[in-house]
Design an enzyme around this catalytic site. Structure first.
Site: not given
Ligand code: AMP
Length: 544
Positions: A189, A334, A441, A446
């Site tokens: 990640t 994940e 916040k 929020w």
């Molecule tokens: P990653 O594991 O690098 O793909 O990151 C995952 C995170 O990206 C998620 O937990 C979200 O916070 C963000 N994310 C992914 N898709 C979206 C979306 N369509 N809108 C907002 N946040 C997103």
């Protein structure tokens, strides 16, 4: 009592066998890395790919690679990377795709943590590999993903040539059968703090995810599609597309290193691309290029956008200016990564375009296989009324249980806490309010940074915008809007703030606007909020 059904394991090799047998003449087209800025494509079929994947698997066995061992890759989207996906996993080893945009120290940490046995790399990354090699004592050899004629002149121990390895092998192989829970691929990640964490996918999780992604309310992929994954194969397995396209028998088009607007547009047109997927930052570049050159798309019909919130202005522009439908998606490493996709239900089809749009900007409904809930601070489930927001929790067969090499499960009462804050409406449409760490916040309430960013980028002079909370003596935190203007565009602080009037509650109004040349991004193209907060730490708001 036993069922009457066969116990055939769900294995990744079966996807490519299916594609080669039933869609054997369907093409996989790749922009080559060797040709640099010259436009050259490599073209072959699923049947050819299967033969070469078998040669690759035989080559890996000859190199002594054992089941479960990790093979690292530093590579773009292209046919050789595709072959590594199938050849390595197919023989029972694990493909570990590494994001080359990470800092070299992070790459070394990841490759060592994964205990990569070999590191395969595209020529672009030869200098990086040369720099990394001394800090990778466990890597037995470095495989340049090219032919003999293009071998890079770098000084690394045991430099091997991908094409030489393949041409020395037979294309005959019966894929080994093993338990479907065997690990198949590994991604780390892009955590913004601390060391990256590995998510180890299995053959089973990958195949079930494939069915989910392919389904009609998700990517809706078929053998009639021509798919160009802009999302890199080093970012959560290109959202599963190399597997899903094989399962569907869809033609694949891969852009290699050429991700600029001109290269992508040419590939879309020449190969008749119907469908694509990527993060908003890449589309921003493509849209700008296409608009400023007065171009259109002739076959491109639909794109999936996710990875970070897709600004409503982008959805609108794709649809209005180019007739391309945007399907907003949400997921995470994940989760293999797909969680939700935003397609309207039958009852929404009679709504007005404005009402439909209000739904389409959400992150969407759970794909079958993913369970979702939102909870409050005590873990109590919150109502699906589109208003209550809480921590988004997920569970399902393609969702992580524990991170690679960690002793403890990452779950809380059997659920994985995504770190996102969201609402869910009565029809099940989920909308991300923010990452829990990014939400602002203010006076106990929020403010969603994503909502403010989405409004800012809808202004014609704004290229990109980020909102962070800055310390405030009275309200704890107040929003600061940081803006990158479009080239040649002018906009003042006052004009920018006026643009928010009527679109948000008064107390959501950013306290100040700062204009910058660029914003920091993570290796996967998301705004790097930690860096922005660091840069503006101690910033004095005019209201403070
Ligand atoms: P990653 O594991 O690098 O793909 O990151 C995952 C995170 O990206 C998620 O937990 C979200 O916070 C963000 N994310 C992914 N898709 C979206 C979306 N369509 N809108 C907002 N946040 C997103």
């Amino acid at each position: 009592m036993l069922s009457s059904m066969m116990q055939r394991p769900l294995l990744i090799s079966s996807l490519l066998e299916h594609a080669a047998h039933w869609h054997g003449d369907t093409e996989i087209v790749s922009r080559t890395v060797e040709s640099g800025t010259d436009y050259q494509v490599h073209r072959y079929t699923y049947a050819d790919a299967l033969r070469r994947c078998k040669q690759l698997a035989n080559a890996m066995s000859r190199l002594g690679v054992k089941r479960g061992e990790r093979i690292g890759t530093l590579a773009w989207n292209g046919y050789r990377h595709f072959e590594l996906y199938y050849g390595v996993s197919g023989m029972g080893a694990v493909i570990h795709t590494i994001n080359p945009r990470l800092f070299p120290e992070q790459i070394a940490y990841i490759a060592n943590h994964a205990e990569d046995q070999y590191l395969c790399f595209d020529l672009t990354f030869a200098p990086l590999v040369e720099k990394l090699a001394p800090s990778l004592p466990g890597v037995k050899g470095f495989i340049a993903m090219t032919d003999r004629a293009h071998m890079p002149a770098i000084n690394v121990p045991n430099l091997l040539c991908y094409e030489d390895l393949l041409s020395a092998e037979s294309d005959q192989l019966v894929w080994p059968a093993f338990d479907e829970t065997t690990p198949s691929s590994l991604c780390y990640t892009s955590g913004t703090t601390g060391n990256p964490k590995g998510v180890m996918y299995s053959h089973r999780s990958t195949l079930i995810h494939t069915y989910g992604v392919m389904s009609p309310d998700a990517f809706c992929l078929s053998s009639r599609d021509v798919v160009l994954p802009v999302v890199p194969m080093f970012h959560v397995n290109a959202w599963g597309l190399p597997y899903v396209c094989a399962a569907a028998g869809a033609k694949m088009v891969m852009p290699g290193a050429a991700l600029d607007g001109a290269s992508l547009h040419r590939l879309f047109e020449e190969e008749g691309v119907t469908m694509s997927a990527g993060v908003p930052t890449v589309w921003m570049g493509l849209l700008n290029y296409v608009k400023s050159n007065n171009l259109k798309f002739s076959t491109f019909k639909e794109t999936v956008i996710g990875g970070s919130a897709c600004p409503p202005a982008m959805i609108e522009s794709f649809e209005r200016d180019f007739g391309v439908t945007v399907v907003h998606a949400w997921g995470m490493s994940e989760m293999s990564p797909l969680g939700t996709m935003c397609r309207l239900k039958a009852k929404h089809l009679k709504l007005s375009p404005t009402e439909q749009f209000a739904i389409k900007i959400k992150q969407g409904r759970a794909v079958f296989g993913v369970e979702l809930k939102i909870v409050d601070g005590d873990g109590k489930a919150l109502p699906h009324d589109g208003k209550a927001f809480g921590d988004l929790m997920v569970r399902g067969p393609w969702i992580v249980d524990q991170y690679f090499k960690e002793e403890r499960s990452a779950l809380r009462d059997g659920w994985f806490a995504t770190g996102d804050v969201a609402t869910i409406d009565a029809d099940g449409f989920m909308q991300i309010t923010d990452r829990s760490k990014d939400v602002i916040k203010s006076g106990g309430e929020w403010i969603s940074s994503i909502d403010l960013e989405n409004i800012a980028v809808a202004h014609p002079s704004v290229m990109e915008a980020g909102v962070i909370g800055v310390a405030h003596p009275k309200w704890d935190e107040r929003p600061l809007l940081i803006v990158v203007k479009k080239q040649g565009a002018e906009i003042s602080r006052e004009e920018m703030l006026k643009f928010f009037e009527g679109k948000i509650a008064k107390w959501w109004m950013p306290d100040d606007v700062v204009f910058v040349d660029q914003l920091p991004h993570t290796a996967t193209g998301k705004l790097l909020k930690t860096k922005m907060r660091e840069e503006f730490k101690g910033y004095k708001l005019p209201t403070a």
